[in-house]
Design an enzyme around this catalytic site. Structure first.
Site, PDB file in Angstrom:
ATOM      1  CB  CYS A 175      49.347  74.095 -23.570  1.00  0.00           C
ATOM      2  SG  CYS A 175      48.374  74.186 -22.055  1.00  0.00           S
ATOM      3  CB  CYS A 224      51.892  74.771 -19.300  1.00  0.00           C
ATOM      4  SG  CYS A 224      51.801  73.422 -20.499  1.00  0.00           S
ATOM      5  CB  CYS A 276      48.112  70.216 -21.862  1.00  0.00           C
ATOM      6  SG  CYS A 276      49.862  70.649 -21.746  1.00  0.00           S
ATOM      7  CB  CYS A 291      49.713  71.963 -17.485  1.00  0.00           C
ATOM      8  SG  CYS A 291      48.476  72.400 -18.717  1.00  0.00           S
ATOM      9  CB  CYS A 326      37.135  68.136 -31.796  1.00  0.00           C
ATOM     10  SG  CYS A 326      35.884  69.416 -31.777  1.00  0.00           S
TER      11      CYS A 326
HETATM   12 ZN    ZN Z   1      49.593  72.701 -20.750  1.00  0.00          ZN
END
Ligand code: ZN
Length: 161
Positions: free
Chosen positions: A75, A78, A123, A126, A147
């Protein structure tokens, strides 16, 4: 005058509803919690627009779409490990596409931004918006297509020994 009142009340109801929805997103219990202002200070404008405002990058704009070497996609907000190259496939859509994520790394939501229901991928640490989940992935594996906006990811190549 009475009509104005009704309009005012209606507007009030509409804005209350969307505020309540936004509130629900904000109060979900994520491991990494930051205010929108903190995210704004940390992320680039493009990252903020996608991860925090559920924007979509232009197809074929992300260099990560072409990544083929072994490694992990984390991510961009984070650092949570989300995907690895071996589960990436060329979907031809112009967005990095994967048939699965690391177990437990994602959170799901749904949106109707295009007028129909889509599964939104977030995510799991976060709550950043990553992209959407579709059922037209490779049949020989999971049949799923994650996607993902390349802007929402950072690629970490596997250490060469
Ligand atoms: Zn994240």
């Amino acid at each position: 005058m009475k009509n104005l009142w009704i309009i005012a009340v209606l507007f009030g109801l509409i804005s209350c509803k969307s505020e309540a929805q936004q509130e629900e997103q904000k109060t979900r219990d994520y491991k990494v919690k930051k205010t929108e202002n903190e995210w704004k200070a940390e992320l680039t404008q493009e990252e903020f627009n996608i991860l925090r405002k559920a924007g979509t990058e232009r197809p074929f704009s992300s260099p990560l779409d072409d990544v083929k070497e072994s490694g992990t996609f984390v991510c961009a907000a984070c650092g949570n490990e989300l995907y690895e190259t071996k589960h990436k496939f060329d979907s031809g859509t112009g967005w990095p596409s994967f048939d699965r994520a690391f177990d437990g790394s994602l959170a799901m939501s749904s949106d109707r931004n295009l007028g129909y229901e889509r599964s939104e991928l977030l995510c799991g640490d976060c709550g950043g918006h990553l992209g959407h989940l579709f059922d037209d992935g490779p049949r020989e594996t999971t049949g799923k297509r994650h996607c993902i906006n390349g802007v929402a990811l950072k690629f970490i190549p596997k250490q060469k020994k």
